[in-house]
Design a protein around this motif. Sequence first.
Motif, PDB file in Angstrom:
ATOM      1  N   SER A   1       0.822  -1.211   0.000  1.00 53.70           N
ATOM      2  CA  SER A   1       0.000   0.000   0.000  1.00 53.70           C
ATOM      3  C   SER A   1       0.859   1.266   0.000  1.00 53.70           C
ATOM      4  O   SER A   1       0.338   2.359  -0.118  1.00 53.70           O
ATOM      5  CB  SER A   1      -0.924  -0.007   1.221  1.00 53.70           C
ATOM      6  OG  SER A   1      -0.131  -0.051   2.378  1.00 53.70           O
ATOM      7  N   GLU A   2       2.168   1.093   0.153  1.00 48.13           N
ATOM      8  CA  GLU A   2       3.048   2.276   0.190  1.00 48.13           C
ATOM      9  C   GLU A   2       3.705   2.466  -1.174  1.00 48.13           C
ATOM     10  O   GLU A   2       4.520   1.650  -1.597  1.00 48.13           O
ATOM     11  CB  GLU A   2       4.116   2.103   1.274  1.00 48.13           C
ATOM     12  CG  GLU A   2       3.506   2.082   2.663  1.00 48.13           C
ATOM     13  CD  GLU A   2       4.542   2.382   3.735  1.00 48.13           C
ATOM     14  OE1 GLU A   2       5.546   3.034   3.424  1.00 48.13           O
ATOM     15  OE2 GLU A   2       4.308   1.947   4.876  1.00 48.13           O
ATOM     16  N   ARG A   3       3.310   3.540  -1.821  1.00 49.43           N
ATOM     17  CA  ARG A   3       3.750   3.769  -3.186  1.00 49.43           C
ATOM     18  C   ARG A   3       5.271   3.685  -3.337  1.00 49.43           C
ATOM     19  O   ARG A   3       5.775   3.106  -4.290  1.00 49.43           O
ATOM     20  CB  ARG A   3       3.256   5.165  -3.610  1.00 49.43           C
ATOM     21  CG  ARG A   3       3.443   5.501  -5.058  1.00 49.43           C
ATOM     22  CD  ARG A   3       2.849   6.857  -5.317  1.00 49.43           C
ATOM     23  NE  ARG A   3       1.395   6.813  -5.196  1.00 49.43           N
ATOM     24  CZ  ARG A   3       0.566   6.574  -6.225  1.00 49.43           C
ATOM     25  NH1 ARG A   3       1.066   6.385  -7.421  1.00 49.43           N
ATOM     26  NH2 ARG A   3      -0.729   6.546  -6.045  1.00 49.43           N
ATOM     27  N   ARG A   4       6.001   4.229  -2.336  1.00 49.62           N
ATOM     28  CA  ARG A   4       7.448   4.329  -2.470  1.00 49.62           C
ATOM     29  C   ARG A   4       8.152   2.969  -2.338  1.00 49.62           C
ATOM     30  O   ARG A   4       9.170   2.722  -2.964  1.00 49.62           O
ATOM     31  CB  ARG A   4       7.960   5.285  -1.398  1.00 49.62           C
ATOM     32  CG  ARG A   4       9.397   5.678  -1.574  1.00 49.62           C
ATOM     33  CD  ARG A   4       9.787   6.724  -0.568  1.00 49.62           C
ATOM     34  NE  ARG A   4      11.220   6.690  -0.343  1.00 49.62           N
ATOM     35  CZ  ARG A   4      11.823   7.224   0.677  1.00 49.62           C
ATOM     36  NH1 ARG A   4      11.108   7.825   1.616  1.00 49.62           N
ATOM     37  NH2 ARG A   4      13.124   7.166   0.796  1.00 49.62           N
ATOM     38  N   HIS A   5       7.604   2.131  -1.494  1.00 47.80           N
ATOM     39  CA  HIS A   5       8.325   0.892  -1.184  1.00 47.80           C
ATOM     40  C   HIS A   5       7.723  -0.348  -1.833  1.00 47.80           C
ATOM     41  O   HIS A   5       8.280  -1.437  -1.708  1.00 47.80           O
ATOM     42  CB  HIS A   5       8.364   0.687   0.338  1.00 47.80           C
ATOM     43  CG  HIS A   5       9.013   1.824   1.063  1.00 47.80           C
ATOM     44  ND1 HIS A   5      10.341   2.119   0.936  1.00 47.80           N
ATOM     45  CD2 HIS A   5       8.492   2.772   1.888  1.00 47.80           C
ATOM     46  CE1 HIS A   5      10.629   3.188   1.665  1.00 47.80           C
ATOM     47  NE2 HIS A   5       9.512   3.606   2.247  1.00 47.80           N
ATOM     48  N   ARG A   6       6.573  -0.189  -2.528  1.00 48.53           N
ATOM     49  CA  ARG A   6       5.921  -1.410  -3.014  1.00 48.53           C
ATOM     50  C   ARG A   6       6.706  -2.125  -4.122  1.00 48.53           C
ATOM     51  O   ARG A   6       6.598  -3.347  -4.224  1.00 48.53           O
ATOM     52  CB  ARG A   6       4.480  -1.121  -3.432  1.00 48.53           C
ATOM     53  CG  ARG A   6       4.309  -0.154  -4.564  1.00 48.53           C
ATOM     54  CD  ARG A   6       2.846   0.210  -4.680  1.00 48.53           C
ATOM     55  NE  ARG A   6       2.636   1.157  -5.760  1.00 48.53           N
ATOM     56  CZ  ARG A   6       1.507   1.774  -5.973  1.00 48.53           C
ATOM     57  NH1 ARG A   6       0.477   1.566  -5.170  1.00 48.53           N
ATOM     58  NH2 ARG A   6       1.367   2.591  -6.974  1.00 48.53           N
ATOM     59  N   PRO A   7       7.517  -1.442  -4.952  1.00 49.36           N
ATOM     60  CA  PRO A   7       8.271  -2.230  -5.940  1.00 49.36           C
ATOM     61  C   PRO A   7       9.205  -3.252  -5.279  1.00 49.36           C
ATOM     62  O   PRO A   7       9.262  -4.411  -5.697  1.00 49.36           O
ATOM     63  CB  PRO A   7       9.064  -1.172  -6.702  1.00 49.36           C
ATOM     64  CG  PRO A   7       8.265   0.071  -6.566  1.00 49.36           C
ATOM     65  CD  PRO A   7       7.683   0.010  -5.185  1.00 49.36           C
ATOM     66  N   SER A   8       9.916  -2.818  -4.207  1.00 53.64           N
ATOM     67  CA  SER A   8      10.841  -3.773  -3.574  1.00 53.64           C
ATOM     68  C   SER A   8      10.064  -4.842  -2.813  1.00 53.64           C
ATOM     69  O   SER A   8      10.477  -6.017  -2.777  1.00 53.64           O
ATOM     70  CB  SER A   8      11.815  -3.048  -2.641  1.00 53.64           C
ATOM     71  OG  SER A   8      11.105  -2.225  -1.751  1.00 53.64           O
ATOM     72  N   ALA A   9       8.900  -4.449  -2.230  1.00 49.79           N
ATOM     73  CA  ALA A   9       8.081  -5.445  -1.533  1.00 49.79           C
ATOM     74  C   ALA A   9       7.562  -6.485  -2.519  1.00 49.79           C
ATOM     75  O   ALA A   9       7.569  -7.694  -2.246  1.00 49.79           O
ATOM     76  CB  ALA A   9       6.923  -4.761  -0.812  1.00 49.79           C
TER      77      ALA A   9
END
Lengths: 174, 577
Positions: free
Chosen positions: B445-453
Amino acid sequence: MTNPLPPPSDFPDELLAGRAQGGDRTAFETLVLRYLGPARAFCTKLLRDQVLAEDACQDGFLKAWRGLPGFRGEAKFRTWLWRILVNAANDLRKPKPEAIGEREFEAVPERDVVAEDAVARGVAELPDRQREVLLMRAELGLDLEEIAAALGITYDAAKANLSLARKKLRELLT
Amino acid sequence: MTCEEFLALWDRGDRSPEVAAHVASCPGCRALLAIDGRVRDWQPALPASSEAEFLAKLRSKIESRPAPRLRGPRPVASGPAHWLRFAAAAVLLAAMGAAFLLGRASRAPETKEAAPVAGLGDAPKKDVEPPPDPDGSSPDPEVPPDPVPDKPKSDFRDRLMAAASGAGREAFLAQVKRGVDRARWFAAFRSPDAKERGAAVTIASIVKDAAMAPQLAVAAAKGDENAITVLGELGGIESVVVLASLAGMPGKREAVVEALAATGRPEAGDALAAIGAWKSEAAWRRLGQAGGPAIVARLRLGGDAALAAVDAASWSRSARAVPELAKLLGKAGTREPAAKALAAIGGKQAFAALAEAADEDDEVILAALKTMSGRDAVEDRLLDVRLKSPDRVRAARVLMKMGGQESVPALIRALESPDLRDVASEALGALRDESAVPALVGLLSERRHRPSAAAALGRIGSPTAVAALTAASRERSFYEEATRAIAAIAAPESVPHLIAALGERSVAPAAIAALEKIRDARAVLPLIGALGTENAAAAHRALMVITGEKLPGRQGDWVKWWKAKHKDGKNSLVTCY
């Protein structure tokens, strides 16, 4: 073997002295640094002159270095060293007979160099031997046996001189 | 206690309770001792030169006339040519040691060595009244008078030999302790008769007094190896000095090294270093932490000298050596041995030093880290919010490189820190532990961290993440990352999403690979459609895997095959793709 090891600062005096006897200057300098502070304080209080005190320390440590082959471990190293330092200081305090004519003015300690407080004046009034014994006990923390050994006097003489010095100084300070 | 008695004790350094009680109760003595305090507190202006200036001036005076040497440089090498010199040194040391011990009595209260047996090391001091001696015997160890001159020497020899073998030992020891027969016992160490020397050494091993070092040195110089062993057992500093001088004797080096280690003294480390015994693993192991100061001194020298000490640091497990070893990690030539030594030493400090030095793909450091049990240290580092972000990021990378599921909880906790989310996600993905899935899903749900998640979820490969990823992929900007993760998971429930992804040029290859892995029949017709695209080769391979047919890659052939299979014509390429 490559470089000699620098001596650890917590090495006992006698081991450092043994190394120094083998020509290890670093070991000797470790000893110099270990005793320089007390030596300066002691000589300054004994001679009441910073310049003479510094000269006494220089002469004393130089004589110690040159006299190392004669250190046989019969006494503690520090007792041996204090004996040399006291002699070096006394050499500066008492000009040699042949030099008296030339040095009679400059040999007198310049009293204004050291702050003339009551203790300083009191210590200055003590006879030489009493002053040495008192300073070795109070300033250097040596016990009477070490003082006797360092000054080359008997235990009883050291004890008597210390007692007289304390009593006289107590009178002067009250 | 009278005031005079008190002062005599006080000025001898006695601080016993009785002495303290007197000073507390006697104002006169307190006033007298206050004089000492005033002299001590008097602060005249001291010479102004610094220590360095003082030393420089002293050096120049020394160099103007070098001092004569009492003895040559300390023994540094062994060899036949040196042994006589060492033997001479040993004898000299024996004499020196005896003289040295004359001064022991005056410093007995300060010395840390074992207290000498009464009457052995005591000596009358000039100008000092000796304590009353109940036996009236002289305690001078060098030339003691023998109170039983009428007894023939052979009688003494017999009693010595008997005592060494156990007969009449108690009586003999009692005699020796009282000063009787001591001169003869000491002379036995110098005896040309090896059996007599051996017996004297045996008695010394029972008495175990550091004052015996000079006598043992004499016996050792005559070839009694047992004397070397006993010197090690005595453990005093005199033993270390004597042993160091014996190292050059042919055939005795090993025994000397062993005995030095047995003393357990820091000076023994220095002696081992001085005789170049860096390869003596057993000795350094036995010396343990006591070897630390000597090892540290050598490590500080750097270069080849330091390299020799690295192994010793490892064997002795000296915690003191950790900071110096950490510095050696930064140098190419010493990096690997220093890392291994740190791993052997262990502990949090060593672990932190390795973690600090660990770069990505640094196999040397990582191999060392993996051998350690101090994982906690780096986890603490990861979670320590007081540390700067790069340090914590590095800690996360170290954990990732180390592998192992133990670190997963710490990494999940690290997800709470915004600056660590990406690196912790990456680490969790690398560790492939399903327990991290809920936390990583939460990050979608966090735009900044979702690619790495998402990437981490893809590597973990848990089907439980598919629904969340599919939902998140509806946001166009996140579609590609989410779809790649879904493809990596390759779960049957993601087939519709993957089929739809065949139309997206950027993710179509990943979708085809996933469909091939899933082998779901629903994918056949869409894959036949993909034969007409740039991904034809991958689609062809997937079709063959899913259907088991060995048709060529032409789309027409596969359409014919499909029509033959589905004669009712309900499905068509057009409706499907």
